[in-house]
Design an enzyme around this catalytic site. Structure first.
Site, PDB file in Angstrom:
ATOM      1  N   GLY A 105       0.814  -1.215   0.000  1.00 37.45           N
ATOM      2  CA  GLY A 105       0.000   0.000   0.000  1.00 37.45           C
ATOM      3  C   GLY A 105       0.848   1.266   0.000  1.00 37.45           C
ATOM      4  O   GLY A 105       2.011   1.271  -0.436  1.00 37.45           O
ATOM      5  N   ASP A 136      -8.301  -1.883   1.464  1.00 35.80           N
ATOM      6  CA  ASP A 136      -9.080  -0.656   1.695  1.00 35.80           C
ATOM      7  C   ASP A 136      -9.415   0.108   0.406  1.00 35.80           C
ATOM      8  O   ASP A 136     -10.261   0.981   0.422  1.00 35.80           O
ATOM      9  CB  ASP A 136      -8.304   0.297   2.622  1.00 35.80           C
ATOM     10  CG  ASP A 136      -8.154  -0.254   4.028  1.00 35.80           C
ATOM     11  OD1 ASP A 136      -8.645  -1.367   4.278  1.00 35.80           O
ATOM     12  OD2 ASP A 136      -7.557   0.433   4.868  1.00 35.80           O
ATOM     13  N   GLU A 236     -14.762   0.852   9.759  1.00 38.28           N
ATOM     14  CA  GLU A 236     -13.798   1.021  10.864  1.00 38.28           C
ATOM     15  C   GLU A 236     -13.348   2.486  10.993  1.00 38.28           C
ATOM     16  O   GLU A 236     -13.037   2.956  12.088  1.00 38.28           O
ATOM     17  CB  GLU A 236     -12.599   0.127  10.534  1.00 38.28           C
ATOM     18  CG  GLU A 236     -11.439   0.177  11.459  1.00 38.28           C
ATOM     19  CD  GLU A 236     -10.194  -0.472  10.839  1.00 38.28           C
ATOM     20  OE1 GLU A 236     -10.210  -0.870   9.661  1.00 38.28           O
ATOM     21  OE2 GLU A 236      -9.192  -0.555  11.563  1.00 38.28           O
ATOM     22  N   ARG A 263     -27.630  -6.086  17.871  1.00 39.60           N
ATOM     23  CA  ARG A 263     -26.371  -6.790  18.159  1.00 39.60           C
ATOM     24  C   ARG A 263     -25.242  -6.172  17.332  1.00 39.60           C
ATOM     25  O   ARG A 263     -25.480  -5.560  16.303  1.00 39.60           O
ATOM     26  CB  ARG A 263     -26.488  -8.282  17.801  1.00 39.60           C
ATOM     27  CG  ARG A 263     -27.646  -8.992  18.486  1.00 39.60           C
ATOM     28  CD  ARG A 263     -27.471  -9.037  19.988  1.00 39.60           C
ATOM     29  NE  ARG A 263     -28.612  -9.633  20.650  1.00 39.60           N
ATOM     30  CZ  ARG A 263     -28.643 -10.905  21.055  1.00 39.60           C
ATOM     31  NH1 ARG A 263     -27.609 -11.695  20.863  1.00 39.60           N
ATOM     32  NH2 ARG A 263     -29.714 -11.372  21.664  1.00 39.60           N
ATOM     33  N   ARG A 272      -9.721  -9.602   5.914  1.00 39.43           N
ATOM     34  CA  ARG A 272      -8.448  -9.533   5.194  1.00 39.43           C
ATOM     35  C   ARG A 272      -7.916 -10.895   4.752  1.00 39.43           C
ATOM     36  O   ARG A 272      -7.024 -10.971   3.912  1.00 39.43           O
ATOM     37  CB  ARG A 272      -7.417  -8.806   6.062  1.00 39.43           C
ATOM     38  CG  ARG A 272      -6.410  -8.041   5.233  1.00 39.43           C
ATOM     39  CD  ARG A 272      -5.668  -7.028   6.044  1.00 39.43           C
ATOM     40  NE  ARG A 272      -4.701  -7.630   6.941  1.00 39.43           N
ATOM     41  CZ  ARG A 272      -4.036  -6.942   7.871  1.00 39.43           C
ATOM     42  NH1 ARG A 272      -4.245  -5.649   8.015  1.00 39.43           N
ATOM     43  NH2 ARG A 272      -3.183  -7.532   8.662  1.00 39.43           N
TER      44      ARG A 272
HETATM   45  O1  F6P Z   1      -4.549  -1.522   5.498  1.00 39.10           O
HETATM   46  C1  F6P Z   1      -5.415  -2.563   5.556  1.00 39.10           C
HETATM   47  C2  F6P Z   1      -5.953  -2.759   6.941  1.00 39.10           C
HETATM   48  O2  F6P Z   1      -6.527  -4.039   6.946  1.00 39.10           O
HETATM   49  C3  F6P Z   1      -6.942  -1.696   7.425  1.00 39.10           C
HETATM   50  O3  F6P Z   1      -8.235  -1.890   6.926  1.00 39.10           O
HETATM   51  C4  F6P Z   1      -6.854  -1.872   8.902  1.00 39.10           C
HETATM   52  O4  F6P Z   1      -7.214  -0.695   9.600  1.00 39.10           O
HETATM   53  C5  F6P Z   1      -5.404  -2.193   9.128  1.00 39.10           C
HETATM   54  O5  F6P Z   1      -4.925  -2.750   7.926  1.00 39.10           O
HETATM   55  C6  F6P Z   1      -5.162  -3.147  10.262  1.00 39.10           C
HETATM   56  O6  F6P Z   1      -3.795  -3.373  10.376  1.00 39.10           O
HETATM   57  P1  F6P Z   1      -3.170  -4.351  11.448  1.00 39.10           P
HETATM   58  O7  F6P Z   1      -3.492  -5.757  11.013  1.00 39.10           O
HETATM   59  O8  F6P Z   1      -1.730  -4.063  11.436  1.00 39.10           O
HETATM   60  O9  F6P Z   1      -3.830  -4.029  12.761  1.00 39.10           O
END
Ligand code: F6P
Length: 364
Positions: A105, A136, A236, A263, A272
């Protein structure tokens, strides 16, 4: 090419499904072009420490079907420092690298830019290229990043499952999905899953306005006996904690409609992981193919992005090897990414407009 030049590949930052497919394609294409392709472990950390592995075609064939990254990934703090970058440059010399392909990224591309032109063993300069990989979809100069499609499908599948049980009990669910600063995943998967409300950072609503939005949707849903569930997808990036959001909604709605049962499900890292979709495998392979060929032809300092709506005009050029791949200087990509994140780029404005229109339709 006289002696086989070495092409280093690494995956860096948050992993994304499809990274392995990108490695596989880079290895296949690179080898066919006469490169010796080697992988660095755990992103820039492995580059600094000289931890590398020879890539094996059959392991890559197998890995390409799986999520995560077979090389490992990291967000290296040391690489951000001058000393860390110097150590990485020493590895580049020692390991006789001629080119480096970075899959990751924004932070990973920033790192690639720092290494461009580093001295190589044969007195030349290191060529670098980047591939956009981030679930993202928060990178400029590519209409899709590797991993986004899989993550969207994962969210939609989770929402479908939640809908089954929500309908059975006539419940409201707040489903939080990943997307650190970017609501793309939340919005697109909310539409695809048939959600009723979507909350994203980009619309910059106050906490009270977010609560109002859900309360209004619940009141409408309970006014219709046929409505058996209410789905709220929350990104998030919206900083109000999901449990606190539920409590605030309960405090407003329970005195009026005591039966409402809300809930919270935070999908977190489930979003991910998982096997990459066919689209992500193909996207990764095509971007890696075009990038590796461009490196072989002596190009450097670019990211290979996926053509599509919203790319800034004139910033990049089409790959001669694939009409869907645009090669853009990494510096331009980083600037456009910053504009995407602060809301000033054309694509950011377009996304906000679409998000607002979509939200109006969802609320009805
Ligand atoms: O950059 C991708 C991402 O999955 C974001 O959506 C998320 O906020 C972040 O990485 C989480 O990162 P880590 O796994 O380091 O907590």
């Amino acid at each position: 090419m006289e002696r086989a030049q070495r092409l280093g590949v690494l995956t860096s930052g948050g992993d994304a499904p499809g990274m392995n497919a990108a490695l596989r394609a880079a290895h296949r294409v690179g080898t066919a072009l006469g490169f010796e392709v080697i992988g660095f472990e755990e992103g820039y950390r492995g580059l600094i420490e000289g931890r590398l592995q020879r890539l094996d075609a059959s392991r890559l064939d197998d890995a390409a079907r799986r999520g995560g990254t077979m090389l490992g990934s990291a967000r290296s703090k040391e690489f951000i420092t001058e000393a860390g970058q110097q150590r990485a440059k020493e590895t580049i010399l020692r390991e006789r690298l001629g080119a480096l392909l970075v899959v990751g990224g924004n932070g990973s591309l920033t790192g690639a830019q720092k290494l461009e032109g580093a001295p190589t063993f044969d007195g030349r300069n290191l060529r670098v290229a980047g591939l956009p990989a981030s679930i993202d979809n928060d990178l400029g100069c590519t209409s899709m990043a590797i991993g986004v499609d899989t993550a969207m499908n994962t969210i939609v599948e989770a929402c479908d499952r939640i809908c089954d049980t929500a309908s059975a009990h006539r419940r409201t669910f707040i489903i939080e999905v990943m997307g650190r600063d970017c609501g793309y995943l939340a919005m697109t998967s909310a539409v695809a899953a048939g959600a009723d409300v979507v909350l994203i950072r980009e619309l910059e609503k106050s906490d009270d306005a977010l609560v109002d939005q859900i309360v209004l949707a619940i009141e409408r849903a309970y006014g219709d006996p046929a409505r058996r569930r209410l789905l709220v997808v929350k990104s998030e990036g919206v900083k109000l904690d999901s449990t606190r959001l539920k409590e605030a909604v309960d405090a407003r709605i329970i005195p009026k409609i005591p039966d409402v049962d809300t809930r919270v499900t935070v999908l977190g890292h489930v979003v991910r992981g998982g096997s990459p979709s066919a689209f992500d495998r193909l996207l990764a392979a095509r971007l890696a193919n075009a990038a590796t060929r461009a490196l072989g032809e002596g190009e450097s300092g670019f990211m290979a992005g996926w053509a599509g709506p919203g790319l800034p005009s004139g910033a990049g050029k089409l790959s001669p090897h694939d009409p869907y791949v645009v090669l853009t200087p990494i510096g331009e990509v980083l600037k456009e990414t910053a504009r995407l994140m602060d809301g000033t780029s054309d694509i950011a404005k377009w996304r906000r407009k679409i998000f607002s229109e979509t939200e109006a339709i969802l609320i009805g």
